[in-house]
Write an enzyme that holds these catalytic residues in place. Structure first.
Site, PDB file in Angstrom:
ATOM      1  N   LYS A  34       0.811  -1.215   0.000  1.00  0.00           N
ATOM      2  CA  LYS A  34       0.000   0.000   0.000  1.00  0.00           C
ATOM      3  C   LYS A  34       0.847   1.268   0.000  1.00  0.00           C
ATOM      4  CE  LYS A  34      -4.597  -1.289   0.572  1.00  0.00           C
ATOM      5  NZ  LYS A  34      -4.576  -2.652   1.029  1.00  0.00           N
TER       6      LYS A  34
ATOM      7  N   SER B 100       1.345  -9.795  -0.414  1.00  0.00           N
ATOM      8  CA  SER B 100       1.017  -8.363  -0.357  1.00  0.00           C
ATOM      9  C   SER B 100       1.312  -7.696   0.977  1.00  0.00           C
ATOM     10  CB  SER B 100      -0.452  -8.175  -0.729  1.00  0.00           C
ATOM     11  OG  SER B 100      -1.271  -9.033   0.047  1.00  0.00           O
TER      12      SER B 100
HETATM   13  C1  LIG Z   1      -5.247  -3.706   0.659  1.00  0.00           C
HETATM   14  C2  LIG Z   1      -4.630  -5.043   0.657  1.00  0.00           C
HETATM   15  C3  LIG Z   1      -4.939  -5.995  -0.332  1.00  0.00           C
HETATM   16  C4  LIG Z   1      -5.980  -5.773  -1.404  1.00  0.00           C
HETATM   17  O1  LIG Z   1      -5.733  -4.655  -2.216  1.00  0.00           O
HETATM   18  P1  LIG Z   1      -6.922  -3.985  -3.063  1.00  0.00           P
HETATM   19  O2  LIG Z   1      -6.270  -2.931  -3.853  1.00  0.00           O
HETATM   20  O3  LIG Z   1      -7.921  -3.438  -2.074  1.00  0.00           O
HETATM   21  O4  LIG Z   1      -7.541  -5.066  -3.872  1.00  0.00           O
HETATM   22  C5  LIG Z   1      -4.253  -7.204  -0.303  1.00  0.00           C
HETATM   23  N1  LIG Z   1      -3.347  -7.484   0.649  1.00  0.00           N
HETATM   24  C6  LIG Z   1      -3.028  -6.611   1.622  1.00  0.00           C
HETATM   25  C7  LIG Z   1      -2.024  -6.996   2.634  1.00  0.00           C
HETATM   26  C8  LIG Z   1      -3.650  -5.356   1.658  1.00  0.00           C
HETATM   27  O5  LIG Z   1      -3.336  -4.500   2.620  1.00  0.00           O
END
Ligand SMILES: *Cc1c(COP(=O)(O)O)cnc(C)c1O
Length: 342
Positions: free
Chosen positions: A55, A306
């Site tokens: 993010k 992510s």
């Molecule tokens: C926000 C987030 C997502 C999903 O991202 P989007 O853009 O909302 O689809 C996936 N993994 C983590 C760790 C996140 O913080």
């Protein structure tokens, strides 16, 4: 293309904005997942970002694009977007207000406060927090930055796609966690511009998967938010969604769901086999790889890890195979076994 939403130039600008702060995370092979799934599997470690999730890319780009005289920013967050905005705003000397619902784990709140942002606890759900951010933007003249439905944020997340292609030019399939779709939509946009044949699949939990259900319905639908191990994937894409739904609709090849038991097991796999700490949101992609819903890939697979911002006690309980309370449901523990749950 007149209606491409995010242009290649937008992604170029995002790359320049995040260079040195949110760029260049590792792409590593996973021998275990390669053996278990019969295709070469690589992990893109966005969990190694300074705030522990991708993010920071979108947040840094959005803060960089603010008008000079902006009095500050406001956003709603399940934790990671707020942390990204707090980090980027502090570096830029901009005031940041982060609205968070009661669902957000305390560790994520504390981390944001430590970065110097103002945390505003509001409401029971992510949608409540979003409404409050809209209200504060109006009454205080703050710029609202959506976690996923914002062009600068999506262009920032798109840079992950460019880095995957640079690190693994012959990738055949990319698995990406899917919530609001800023990450999946942006990444897919960037990848398809260079390699349209790469298959890109979004993965969500089966408890309250807003984008998945919206894609199936052909337009944004509302879902009830449920407590899940994948807490960063909760919340609705918004019935007023402007960009991220359309990008996911255009650029994703598929979307699938995994269960809480599969996510639990995937967190154990990452820990026991790859020695990685991840949060439930990104364990969804490992669960999808270990599950039976995906046909074998015809080449290299990259799974986007992510984020890593899981509560330490929860992680310890999962490693130990203990039961987990998820709201009114108890997720039965299971001692680690490389074979996935049935
Ligand atoms: C926000 C987030 C997502 C999903 O991202 P989007 O853009 O909302 O689809 C996936 N993994 C983590 C760790 C996140 O913080």
């Amino acid at each position: 293309m007149a209606d491409e939403i995010i242009s290649e130039a937008d992604i170029d600008a995002a790359e320049a904005a995040i260079a040195g702060t949110a760029s260049g995370t590792p792409l590593i092979p996973s021998p275990f997942l390669t053996g278990a799934t019969g295709g070469d599997v690589f992990l893109k470690l966005e969990s190694m970002q300074p705030i522990g999730s991708f993010k920071l890319r979108g947040a840094t780009n959005a803060i960089a694009r603010l008008p000079k005289d902006a009095p500050g920013v406001v956003c709603a967050s399940t934790g990671n977007h707020g942390r990204g905005i707090a980090f980027a705003a502090a570096r830029a000397g901009v005031r940041a207000v982060i609205c968070m619902s009661q669902i957000v784990p305390e560790t994520k709140v504390a981390a944001i406060e430590a970065l110097g942002a103002e945390v505003h606890r509001f409401g029971e759900t992510s949608d409540d927090a979003e409404d409050e951010a809209v209200r504060l933007a109006k009454v205080q003249g703050l710029t609202r930055i959506s976690a996923f439905d914002d062009k600068a944020v999506i262009a920032g997340q798109a840079t992950v796609g460019r880095e995957i292609l640079a690190g693994c030019p012959d990738v055949a399939r990319i698995l990406v966690p899917l919530s609001g779709g800023g990450l999946a939509g942006g990444l897919a946009r960037a990848v398809k511009a260079q390699r349209p044949e790469v298959e890109i699949i979004g993965v969500s939990m089966d408890r309250g998967a807003s984008m998945h259900l919206s894609l199936a319905a052909g337009g944004p639908v509302d879902v009830e938010e449920e407590i899940t191990l994948a807490d960063a994937l909760g919340g609705s894409i918004g019935l007023e969604n402007r960009f991220s739904f359309e990008m996911c609709r255009r650029y994703l090849d598929g979307s699938l769901l995994v269960s809480e038991a599969q996510i639990y097991h995937a967190l154990q796999v990452l820990f026991y086999e790859d020695r990685l700490i991840a949060e439930g949101a990104c364990a969804t992609v490992i669960a999808a790889l270990m599950g039976t819903a995906l046909p074998p890939a015809k080449g290299k697979t990259v799974a986007v890890i992510s984020g890593r911002n899981i509560d330490s006690r929860r992680m310890a309980a999962i490693v130990a195979g203990e039961d987990i309370a998820l709201g009114d449901m108890t997720l039965k523990g299971r001692a680690y076994d490389p074979a996935p749950p049935v």
